[in-house]
Design an enzyme around this catalytic site. Structure first.
Site, PDB file in Angstrom:
ATOM      1  N   GLU A 193       0.816  -1.210   0.000  1.00 59.05           N
ATOM      2  CA  GLU A 193       0.000   0.000   0.000  1.00 59.05           C
ATOM      3  C   GLU A 193       0.856   1.269   0.000  1.00 59.05           C
ATOM      4  OE1 GLU A 193      -3.588  -0.564   1.613  1.00 59.05           O
ATOM      5  OE2 GLU A 193      -4.193   1.533   1.610  1.00 59.05           O
TER       6      GLU A 193
ATOM      7  N   ASP B 186      -2.983  -3.056   2.870  1.00 58.04           N
ATOM      8  CA  ASP B 186      -3.648  -3.127   4.174  1.00 58.04           C
ATOM      9  C   ASP B 186      -4.768  -4.164   4.148  1.00 58.04           C
ATOM     10  OD1 ASP B 186      -1.993  -1.125   4.951  1.00 58.04           O
ATOM     11  OD2 ASP B 186      -3.506   0.478   4.834  1.00 58.04           O
TER      12      ASP B 186
ATOM     13  N   TYR C  78      -1.696  -2.358  13.230  1.00 57.00           N
ATOM     14  CA  TYR C  78      -2.557  -1.649  12.283  1.00 57.00           C
ATOM     15  C   TYR C  78      -3.668  -0.896  13.019  1.00 57.00           C
ATOM     16  CZ  TYR C  78      -5.028  -0.711   7.981  1.00 57.00           C
ATOM     17  OH  TYR C  78      -5.633  -0.082   6.931  1.00 57.00           O
TER      18      TYR C  78
END
Ligand SMILES: [Zn+2]
Ligand SMILES: [Zn+2]
Length: 692
Positions: free
Chosen positions: A12, A114, A324
């Site tokens: 990403e 992600d 995350y």
């Protein structure tokens, strides 16, 4: 030519690509390369060669089949490269080029974006359109941190394919947002333009509408609120040589005469302790952070907006310091390995003792919340220590996350509260004490817990208490408070609109469009007008229920219980009559909108009251002859006042609606692109400008 296979890995962000390259290099060779200025990594693993490339956010976007911006409604959309559709997305052309060139060399594909809706959707469109239809065969790398360990593990246990139901939900979300956004924006812009001949972009998104409506409703509540007076009574009392504050048994006293009567009959008297109640309370540790809770806490402690907190957390994630952040989980599974995280944190002087204390516990079980997220655990520190100097903001958020993580393993805190009743005749006052008997988890979370202890001396029933002063306080009931970005985000969460990843951005967009302003949010006249207009012509567009229904449908798609096609057909069916209604009233809507815009534009030019004539308003004007802008008084036009001031010709000027503390003339904010905005008093003779 060797028959070594080439594997294409799509990430990403560039930082993620770099970390994956480093984690997978195996001590062999790893090199950073560029193609047409786009960086990528090549890793030679002996039997295979990896090409690791990052996306640049979305490279594709939903585009209406009918490009003419004056035509609405449109119901046909398809994915198109962003550079063809959006101004300012030129860079994506090179990126798509590079990705498609490199992908041609590869035999295998791995998606490492992600692990959530946006990551999956963004990856899907790139694999499909830029890599030549590799979305079905691509494998999926799933990880929640960018640590070397987790990345290696993820590479060794690749998922056989990307998460199709999640992608479907993502595609559906993009379609619905485009359907809504493009049609409403076209409808509003076109009708305003047809009426006034002027083109000014107006829009309101699918989630923005209901969100702005919350704010308008709150503003109306505040405006229509009638404060009613009430009274309360406090006393200063002397207890064993120290002075304490006691409160009267009734918090609210309805009449002033009653309050005065109480004050008169209690002042200069000696009270007597009639009762002492002691309560012990066990306070459980906090639960781990999901994104919403982190945003709330960071706002409460540091006044960071939800968007800012997310940006900081994102940077900490890319530095492999935290997991995350876009998660709604409040759980920490044992698989993250609590012990090894604490062992690593022990290497940091700040956390050495605290982490050490936890490591001596026999049982390390976190307190958890109810919410879960199939994609990621709650936010936790990876145990890695910073490899670079963190900014003060990053340091704060990281520290908050580290301490919260430790606190959830703490034991309950034991608090004691004491309520002492002091009687004077028929009246009673309360003296309250609070103390912590056993701090438990608070020790780990100390800087972020407000501990206001009031420690009372030994007291017993029958003790005499001297009343030094008895005070009447005059108060008014208050309207509900204004929302701030944090409480608004919580409201959106509670109403089930938007997603954890999009809410902060949606709020930010409302600011950018000029619909709202301030930290304690006020709605601008334009914001009011837009909601009022939509409320009359197409209330469904700003209703919570429609948006919430759609969110729920998308959740069902994501869990594999609903087909995207059905949701889209239903949404189009519901929206068609709404857009037709807008079309029918296009003229009226156009007239109203044009007037609102005109008013808003004028509002943006008014700086404040003219101090010379006292009745005119100061307004930003442009000279007919030179085109230069300046400040003039509105009474100039009827010959009553000639006040005028020069203005800087560069940059944008925003009224601050505040007066200069030195001279009383209005202040403005001047903003030149690329520079820090500054505050200017419009009066050139202002004492603040005289040197010395
Ligand atoms: Zn004037
Ligand atoms: Zn001044």
């Amino acid at each position: 030519m060797s028959d070594k296979k080439t594997v294409f890995i799509l990430c990403e962000k560039p930082d993620a690509a770099m970390r994956i390259a480093k984690a997978l290099e195996n001590g062999n060779s790893f090199s950073r390369k560029t193609l047409y200025g786009v960086p990528y990594y090549e890793v030679d693993r002996g039997n295979e060669k990896l090409l690791i490339v990052s996306a640049l956010g979305h490279l594709y976007t939903m585009s209406p089949k009918i490009a003419n911006r004056e035509i609405f409604p449109v119901f046909d959309f398809s994915w198109a490269p962003r550079y063809l559709v959006e101004r300012g997305a030129k860079k994506t052309k090179t990126w798509i080029n590079v990705i498609s060139k490199l992908s041609k060399k590869a035999q295998e594909f791995i998606l490492a974006t992600d692990y959530d809706i946006e990551g999956a959707t963004l990856g899907y469109t790139i694999l499909k359109y830029a890599c030549g239809g590799k979305e079905k065969e691509a494998k999926r790398m799933k990880f929640s941190t960018l640590t070397t360990n987790d990345l290696r593990k993820a590479y060794e246990s690749l998922l056989p394919h990307i998460e199709f139901p999640v992608v479907e939900a993502g595609l559906c979300r993009h379609f619905l947002d485009a359907l809504y956004g493009i049609n409403l924006s076209r409808a509003m812009t076109v009708s305003a333009k047809n009426w006034s001949g002027k083109y000014s972009t107006l829009s309101i998104g699918r989630v923005q509408g209901p969100t702005l409506k919350f704010l308008v409703d709150r503003e109306k509540e505040i405006n229509s609120f009638i404060p009613t007076p009430y009274w309360s009574i406090k006393a200063k009392i002397k207890v064993k040589g120290s002075i304490y504050e006691a409160e009267y048994e009734k918090e609210v006293i309805r009449t002033k005469s009653e309050a005065d009567l109480i004050v008169d009959s209690c002042k200069n008297k000696i009270g007597k302790i009639s009762r002492i109640e002691v309560k012990k309370i066990l306070q459980k540790p906090p639960i781990p952070f999901d994104l919403g809770a982190l945003q709330t806490e960071a706002y409460a402690l540091f006044k960071y907006t939800p968007k800012r907190t997310l940006e900081i957390a994102e940077r900490l994630y890319l530095s492999a310091l935290i997991s995350y952040p876009r998660t709604s989980s409040q759980k920490l599974p044992p698989s993250i390995n609590y012990v090894s995280i604490l062992e690593s944190l022990k290497n940091h002087p700040e956390y050495r003792d605290l982490a050490g204390t936890l490591l001596t516990k026999n049982d390390l079980t976190p307190r958890e919340g109810k919410k879960d997220d199939p994609a990621h655990p709650a936010i936790y520190p990876t145990g890695n220590l910073p490899e670079r100097d963190l900014s003060p903001q990053e340091k704060r958020i990281w520290d908050l996350i580290v301490r919260r993580f430790m606190a959830v393993f703490g034991s309950p805190a034991l608090k004691q509260s004491v309520k002492v009743s002091i009687s004077i005749g028929e009246h009673t006052f309360y003296l309250r004490g609070r103390r912590i008997l056993d701090e438990g988890w608070i020790k780990f979370y100390r800087p972020y817990v407000r501990v206001d202890e009031v420690i009372l001396p030994e007291l017993k029933v029958g003790d005499q208490i001297e009343f030094l002063e008895v005070l009447r306080e005059d108060k008014f009931t208050r309207p509900p408070p204004r929302h701030n970005p944090s409480s608004l985000l919580k409201k959106m969460e509670a109403e089930g609109i938007g997603t954890k990843s999009t809410r902060a951005d949606i709020i930010e967009t409302l600011y950018e469009r000029g619909y709202i302003s301030g930290e304690r949010i006020t709605v601008s006249e334009l914001g009011f007008d837009v909601i009022d207009l939509l409320d009359r012509y197409c209330p469904e567009v700003i209703s919570v229920s429609l948006t919430k229904d759609l969110e729920e449908s998308m959740d069902r798609i994501q869990s594999g219980n609903e087909k995207m096609e059905n949701v889209i057909v239903k949404a189009v069916e519901r929206l068609k009559p709404i857009f037709e209604e807008i079309k029918r009233y296009e003229k009226d809507i156009g007239r109203e909108l044009s007037e609102s815009i005109k008013k808003a534009r004028l509002q943006e030019r008014i700086l404040g009251q003219c101090l010379t004539c006292g009745t005119g308003k100061l307004i930003i004007l442009h000279s007919r002859r030179s085109g230069k802008r300046f400040v003039g008084c509105t009474n100039f036009f009827n010959g009553l006042c000639k006040t005028s001031f020069p203005l800087p010709q560069k940059g944008s000027i925003k009224p601050l609606h505040r007066s200069c503390s030195k001279c009383g003339w209005p202040l403005v904010q001047v903003k030149i692109k690329g520079k820090r905005p500054w505050i200017l008093c419009i009066n050139p003779e202002c004492p603040s400008k005289k040197a010395g």
